[in-house]
Scaffold this active site. Sequence first.
Site, mmCIF file in Angstrom:
data_model
loop_
_atom_site.group_PDB
_atom_site.id
_atom_site.type_symbol
_atom_site.label_atom_id
_atom_site.label_comp_id
_atom_site.label_asym_id
_atom_site.label_seq_id
_atom_site.Cartn_x
_atom_site.Cartn_y
_atom_site.Cartn_z
ATOM 1 N N ASN A 16 -34.237 0.058 -0.575
ATOM 2 C CA ASN A 16 -33.505 -0.989 0.155
ATOM 3 C C ASN A 16 -32.819 -0.422 1.395
ATOM 4 O OD1 ASN A 16 -33.418 -3.817 -1.188
ATOM 5 N ND2 ASN A 16 -33.392 -2.364 -2.881
ATOM 6 N N ARG A 90 -22.384 2.241 -9.659
ATOM 7 C CA ARG A 90 -20.995 2.394 -10.124
ATOM 8 C C ARG A 90 -20.261 1.075 -9.961
ATOM 9 N NH1 ARG A 90 -19.008 7.107 -11.212
ATOM 10 N NH2 ARG A 90 -20.748 8.534 -11.157
ATOM 11 N N ASN A 106 -23.504 -6.894 -2.414
ATOM 12 C CA ASN A 106 -24.437 -6.204 -3.318
ATOM 13 C C ASN A 106 -25.737 -6.980 -3.416
ATOM 14 O OD1 ASN A 106 -25.256 -4.283 -5.341
ATOM 15 N ND2 ASN A 106 -24.795 -5.817 -6.910
ATOM 16 N N HIS A 108 -28.861 -7.658 -6.155
ATOM 17 C CA HIS A 108 -29.137 -7.525 -7.595
ATOM 18 C C HIS A 108 -30.488 -8.168 -7.907
ATOM 19 C CE1 HIS A 108 -28.204 -7.067 -11.807
ATOM 20 N NE2 HIS A 108 -28.724 -8.263 -11.984
HETATM 21 C C1 GRF Z 1 -32.649 -2.481 -6.481
HETATM 22 O O1 GRF Z 1 -33.490 -3.184 -7.358
HETATM 23 C C2 GRF Z 1 -31.321 -3.186 -6.350
HETATM 24 O O2 GRF Z 1 -31.418 -4.569 -6.437
HETATM 25 C C3 GRF Z 1 -30.573 -2.646 -7.538
HETATM 26 O O3 GRF Z 1 -30.944 -1.290 -7.600
HETATM 27 C C4 GRF Z 1 -32.252 -1.128 -7.067
HETATM 28 C C5 GRF Z 1 -32.189 -0.045 -6.025
HETATM 29 O O4 GRF Z 1 -33.456 0.357 -5.582
HETATM 30 N N1 GRF Z 1 -29.165 -2.895 -7.400
HETATM 31 P P1 GRF Z 1 -33.607 1.257 -4.278
HETATM 32 O O5 GRF Z 1 -32.801 2.537 -4.519
HETATM 33 O O6 GRF Z 1 -33.088 0.487 -3.106
HETATM 34 O O7 GRF Z 1 -35.056 1.566 -4.177
#
Ligand code: GRF
Length: 187
Positions: A16, A90, A106, A108
């Site tokens: 991400n 966290r 955030n 999710h």
């Molecule tokens: C993602 O699925 C996000 O929604 C969740 O943790 C994951 C992180 O993946 N909170 P990355 O490290 O961005 O590949």
Amino acid sequence: MTRARAAVFASGTGSNFEAIMNAGELNCDITLLVCDKPGATVIKKAEAFHVSTFVFDAKTYESKAVYEQEIVEKLQAENIEWVFLAGYMRIVGPTFLNAYEGRIINIHPSLLPDFPGKDAIGDAFRAGVKETGVTVHYVDEGIDTGPIIAQEKVLVKEDDTLDTLKNRIHQVEHQLYPRVIRQLTTK
Ligand code: GRF
């Protein structure tokens, strides 16, 4: 006009983070990566984008309040206005929340309020739901409970495995998060 400065917080792979960095036209500059896992892949990604990093190990601090105070001081010293959590594993405590409430976002991988917590995709898959998705929300003191900003559905296909579902959810995340960040940071 000066552009807002933002930090991304992540603990792992950073797909991400990478999607946000590659999105362009965010109306803010991502100037800092905060990571609580020394050695995490996302740190290398930040270096490749020439984004400065603040890496800490929670175990070496007396308490959450102490490391969060250090983080807040770092963010304020760097004039960070927005914080985007992207796989930051966290729970945010009062020290950080009081300083940045309403500015911590955030992403999710479920349609909240369904399937909060660490293994949202696995939980949804095992529950046999026909659709799940992605939520972007403000962070409050709960776990994945803050006010929702945007959601996008992902249909679960008959022949999906956990991996194929994960891949499709991540693809949606990589589109949705930059889009929401762009909207939020447009003054
Ligand atoms: C993602 O699925 C996000 O929604 C969740 O943790 C994951 C992180 O993946 N909170 P990355 O490290 O961005 O590949």
